[in-house]
Design an enzyme around this catalytic site. Structure first.
Site, PDB file in Angstrom:
ATOM      1  N   GLY A 252       0.519  -1.204   0.393  1.00 29.55           N
ATOM      2  CA  GLY A 252      -0.382  -0.589  -0.184  1.00 29.55           C
ATOM      3  C   GLY A 252       1.125   0.625  -0.104  1.00 29.55           C
ATOM      4  O   GLY A 252       2.633   1.475  -0.199  1.00 29.55           O
TER       5      GLY A 252
ATOM      6  N   TYR B  96       3.671  -2.941   2.468  1.00 26.72           N
ATOM      7  CA  TYR B  96       2.888  -2.611   3.420  1.00 26.72           C
ATOM      8  C   TYR B  96       2.328  -3.214   4.869  1.00 26.72           C
ATOM      9  O   TYR B  96       2.209  -3.528   5.729  1.00 26.72           O
ATOM     10  CB  TYR B  96       2.111  -1.962   3.189  1.00 26.72           C
ATOM     11  CG  TYR B  96       1.943  -1.690   4.449  1.00 26.72           C
ATOM     12  CD1 TYR B  96       1.996   0.317   4.610  1.00 26.72           C
ATOM     13  CD2 TYR B  96       0.141  -0.656   4.515  1.00 26.72           C
ATOM     14  CE1 TYR B  96       0.361   1.578   5.536  1.00 26.72           C
ATOM     15  CE2 TYR B  96      -0.623  -0.706   5.816  1.00 26.72           C
ATOM     16  CZ  TYR B  96      -0.190   0.535   5.967  1.00 26.72           C
ATOM     17  OH  TYR B  96      -0.957   1.919   6.693  1.00 26.72           O
TER      18      TYR B  96
ATOM     19  N   GLU C 105       4.418 -10.899  -6.619  1.00 27.12           N
ATOM     20  CA  GLU C 105       3.801 -10.905  -7.341  1.00 27.12           C
ATOM     21  C   GLU C 105       3.544 -10.319  -9.355  1.00 27.12           C
ATOM     22  O   GLU C 105       3.068 -10.878 -10.224  1.00 27.12           O
ATOM     23  CB  GLU C 105       2.322 -10.529  -6.978  1.00 27.12           C
ATOM     24  CG  GLU C 105       1.852  -8.375  -6.731  1.00 27.12           C
ATOM     25  CD  GLU C 105       2.530  -8.524  -5.512  1.00 27.12           C
ATOM     26  OE1 GLU C 105       3.378  -9.433  -5.226  1.00 27.12           O
ATOM     27  OE2 GLU C 105       2.818  -7.526  -5.409  1.00 27.12           O
TER      28      GLU C 105
ATOM     29  N   SER D 178     -21.140  -3.915 -26.267  1.00 30.49           N
ATOM     30  CA  SER D 178     -19.796  -3.303 -27.620  1.00 30.49           C
ATOM     31  C   SER D 178     -19.846  -4.143 -28.899  1.00 30.49           C
ATOM     32  O   SER D 178     -19.492  -3.955 -29.571  1.00 30.49           O
ATOM     33  CB  SER D 178     -18.912  -2.777 -27.096  1.00 30.49           C
ATOM     34  OG  SER D 178     -17.869  -3.247 -26.168  1.00 30.49           O
ATOM     35  N   GLY D 179     -19.651  -5.886 -28.301  1.00 31.97           N
ATOM     36  CA  GLY D 179     -19.170  -6.315 -29.391  1.00 31.97           C
ATOM     37  C   GLY D 179     -17.480  -7.199 -29.408  1.00 31.97           C
ATOM     38  O   GLY D 179     -17.811  -7.681 -29.786  1.00 31.97           O
ATOM     39  N   GLY D 180     -17.792  -6.743 -28.208  1.00 34.97           N
ATOM     40  CA  GLY D 180     -16.012  -7.003 -27.295  1.00 34.97           C
ATOM     41  C   GLY D 180     -16.007  -7.884 -26.754  1.00 34.97           C
ATOM     42  O   GLY D 180     -17.077  -8.435 -26.025  1.00 34.97           O
ATOM     43  N   VAL D 181     -14.790  -8.101 -26.407  1.00 32.61           N
ATOM     44  CA  VAL D 181     -14.772  -9.918 -25.690  1.00 32.61           C
ATOM     45  C   VAL D 181     -15.211  -8.996 -23.965  1.00 32.61           C
ATOM     46  O   VAL D 181     -15.562  -9.859 -24.089  1.00 32.61           O
ATOM     47  CB  VAL D 181     -13.524  -9.578 -25.664  1.00 32.61           C
ATOM     48  CG1 VAL D 181     -13.462 -11.664 -24.592  1.00 32.61           C
ATOM     49  CG2 VAL D 181     -12.608  -9.960 -26.459  1.00 32.61           C
ATOM     50  N   ASP D 182     -14.923  -7.863 -23.668  1.00 35.46           N
ATOM     51  CA  ASP D 182     -15.010  -8.323 -21.940  1.00 35.46           C
ATOM     52  C   ASP D 182     -17.274  -7.778 -21.790  1.00 35.46           C
ATOM     53  O   ASP D 182     -18.010  -8.305 -21.258  1.00 35.46           O
ATOM     54  CB  ASP D 182     -14.907  -6.592 -22.068  1.00 35.46           C
ATOM     55  CG  ASP D 182     -13.747  -6.194 -22.189  1.00 35.46           C
ATOM     56  OD1 ASP D 182     -12.681  -7.883 -22.020  1.00 35.46           O
ATOM     57  OD2 ASP D 182     -13.009  -5.589 -21.840  1.00 35.46           O
ATOM     58  N   SER D 183     -17.521  -7.213 -23.223  1.00 40.28           N
ATOM     59  CA  SER D 183     -19.432  -6.820 -22.819  1.00 40.28           C
ATOM     60  C   SER D 183     -19.993  -8.204 -23.537  1.00 40.28           C
ATOM     61  O   SER D 183     -20.423  -8.296 -22.470  1.00 40.28           O
ATOM     62  CB  SER D 183     -19.469  -5.206 -23.420  1.00 40.28           C
ATOM     63  OG  SER D 183     -19.509  -5.492 -24.503  1.00 40.28           O
ATOM     64  N   SER D 184     -19.544  -8.650 -24.338  1.00 38.81           N
ATOM     65  CA  SER D 184     -19.963 -10.158 -24.901  1.00 38.81           C
ATOM     66  C   SER D 184     -19.995 -10.982 -23.720  1.00 38.81           C
ATOM     67  O   SER D 184     -21.415 -11.525 -23.412  1.00 38.81           O
ATOM     68  CB  SER D 184     -19.147 -10.879 -26.128  1.00 38.81           C
ATOM     69  OG  SER D 184     -18.639  -9.338 -27.296  1.00 38.81           O
TER      70      SER D 184
ATOM     71  N   LYS E 273      -7.129  -9.925 -18.917  1.00 37.72           N
ATOM     72  CA  LYS E 273      -8.007 -10.228 -20.925  1.00 37.72           C
ATOM     73  C   LYS E 273      -8.114 -12.464 -20.511  1.00 37.72           C
ATOM     74  O   LYS E 273      -8.660 -12.482 -21.325  1.00 37.72           O
ATOM     75  CB  LYS E 273      -7.646  -9.292 -21.274  1.00 37.72           C
ATOM     76  CG  LYS E 273      -8.495  -9.168 -23.148  1.00 37.72           C
ATOM     77  CD  LYS E 273      -8.276  -7.942 -22.758  1.00 37.72           C
ATOM     78  CE  LYS E 273      -9.847  -7.979 -23.668  1.00 37.72           C
ATOM     79  NZ  LYS E 273     -10.055  -6.684 -23.476  1.00 37.72           N
TER      80      LYS E 273
END
Ligand code: XMP
Length: 513
Positions: free
Chosen positions: A55, A83, A171, A223-229, A369
């Protein structure tokens, strides 16, 4: 929760989600919780281990975030990172001081005690440091596991109580053996079995979406993109007909994209899809605008106007679903406290009018992604959707430098289409994160037949990336570049020169605007 899981308490580091991802990569479920989650709450949910994140604050400042001290008495293994380690050092009776020589960035640690965490690692390893404070005096019962010349306690442990601290960040990729260290904690110390799958993420998301939504309705901007699909597919699985999708044709989409979205989601999946054909409105408002941030803002507000008008048609809709991913979250703001520097104004619907007060549903908020693609596949979405490259919310408008007009959009669509066709032919096509064409506000002299031409230049951009946060330019074969250039110049009227972008992110960004 029936399966093994790791609780991550978030103290505001920009790497917190990365910790969660690293845990998931070991096939162990992880969840990010507020830093002040109490031991009593955790006891009910039985995590196998607890990680305290890094942090930006200092444990030496009054009022800095701290955790419930009872966490250390639960008998559950705890790993404090940066932290988190300093907090553990302070709260368990050690001493923390501000670092004399502030150690930021790459450092080399010497491992003085292998213990569980460093089992099988070389005597010295490279690590990534990002904090000035250090544990100077060990808490009682702890030993030092590693040191650097300016930091005598770079890692510490109380093996009996299974409490560990790392001054550095295991990480991040800049700590190449970090994943081994985390694995030793998660598997060997916490005893997780590593049998978690994405299908369990779906089951859990579906359950929590149903609980949250109840009998209400949800609106989703598709939107037709990966995320919103993927969001739409996940919500459709959870609540079926209670989901309504709105697709905004903003006039700066790829060639025939609107038609494809209607075909896939409306006809094939049977989702309740509403298409707002608003190309003229968007292009009208963009007329004469050349400043990148202004373009982004105009598209953002116009999107909200159109979306709001559509949303009002549905009457009582309580929820809005968004495909926000983790990189969007950190590039737009910091998780705790003040906003970090805005690099680009990302597209979001935070600015919806007051009469449309939706509660947000963001089921992908903790995912990267590649994890979203995995999720999409698991949900049965076809490859042409889940393997689709990311496409920015402001669309081709940020790939048309200078003014955005209907003619320039059409020109870029045609050039981009040809580049896409050629690029799909290369065997390692899937290694490309994004490939696209940018239309420059520059004209150059050329010769076609016996005629002098004075036409547009386009730039081809192809990058390799894991999550869009950093990227390297893609080494496309010369023959592919040659075919792309020939096809664009010969087949697209108005272009007489093609150049290839060989810059990486940072210091460039992926999109040109
Ligand atoms: P940059 O250009 O910032 O892009 O390196 C990183 C990734 O984000 C995409 N991008 C956007 N995505 N809305 C989005 O949904 C936006 O406004 C936006 N701007 C950039 C970009 O295509 C790349 O994958």
């Amino acid at each position: 929760m029936t399966h093994d899981w790791i609780a991550i308490l978030d103290f505001g580091s920009q790497y917190t989600q990365l910790i969660a991802r690293r845990v998931r990569e070991q096939h162990v479920y992880s969840e990010i919780l507020k830093f002040n989650t109490t031991a009593a709450e955790l006891k009910l949910r039985k995590p196998k281990g607890i990680i305290l994140s890094g942090g930006p604050a200092s444990v030496l400042q009054p009022g800095s975030p701290s955790c419930d001290k009872a966490l250390f008495e639960m008998g559950i293994p705890v790993l404090g990172i940066c932290y988190g380690m300093q907090l553990m050092g302070r709260d368990l009776g050690g001493q923390v001081r501000p670092g004399k020589a502030r150690e930021y960035g790459s450092a080399r640690i010497e491992i003085v005690e292998e213990d569980t965490l460093f089992k099988g690692l070389p005597d010295e390893i490279d690590v990534w440091m990002s904090h000035g404070d250090q544990v100077e005096v060990l808490p009682p019962g702890f030993i030092a596991l590693a040191k650097t010349h300016t930091c005598p306690i770079a890692a510490m442990a109380n093996t009996e109580r299974r409490l560990f601290g790392l001054q550095f960040h295991p990480e991040v990729v800049h700590t190449p053996q970090g994943i081994d260290i985390l694995r030793h904690f998660i598997m060997d110390t916490c005893g997780c079995s590593g049998d978690w799958q994405m299908s369990q993420f779906i089951a859990e998301s579906v359950k929590s979406i149903r609980e949250k939504v109840g009998a209400n309705h949800v609106l989703c901007g598709l939107s037709g993109g990966v995320d919103s699909s993927v969001v739409a597919a996940l919500l459709h699985r959870a609540i079926g007909k209670q989901l309504h999708c709105v697709f905004v044709d903003n006039g700066v989409l790829r060639y025939q994209e609107a038609e494809q979205v209607e075909e896939t989601f409306g006809k094939h999946f049977g989702i309740d899809l509403h298409v707002a054909r608003s190309a003229d409105l968007f292009l009208g408002r963009l007329a004469g605008v050349t400043d990148p941030e202004k373009k982004r803002k105009i598209i953002g507000t116009t999107f909200i106007d159109v979306f709001s008008a559509e949303a009002r048609k549905f009457g009582e809709v309580k929820f809005l679903a968004q495909g926000t991913l983790y990189p969007d979250v950190i590039e737009s703001s910091s998780p705790i406290g003040g906003p970090s520097a805005t690099i680009k104004s990302h597209h979001n619907v935070g600015g919806l009018p007051k009469d449309l007060q939706f509660a947000l549903i963001e089921p992908l908020r903790e995912l990267f992604k590649d994890e979203v693609r995995l999720l999409g596949r698991e949900l049965g979405l076809p490859s042409h959707i889940v393997d689709r490259q990311p496409f920015p919310g402001p669309g081709l408008a940020v790939r048309i430098l200078g003014e955005v007009t209907k003619e320039r959009v059409a020109l870029l669509q045609q050039a981009d289409l040809r580049m896409q066709e050629e690029i799909r032919k290369i065997p390692n096509y899937r290694d490309i994160w994004q490939a696209f064409v940018v239309l420059l506000p520059v004209q150059t002299v050329g010769v076609m037949g016996d005629e002098r031409t004075y036409e547009n230049v386009v730039a081809v951009r192809a990058v390799q990336s894991l999550d869009g946060m950093t990227a390297d330019w893609f080494r496309l074969p010369y023959d592919t570049l040659d075919c792309i250039a020939r096809r664009i110049i010969n087949e697209v009227r108005g272009v007489n020169r093609v150049v290839y972008d060989i810059s990486s992110k940072p210091p460039s960004t992926i999109e040109w605007e």
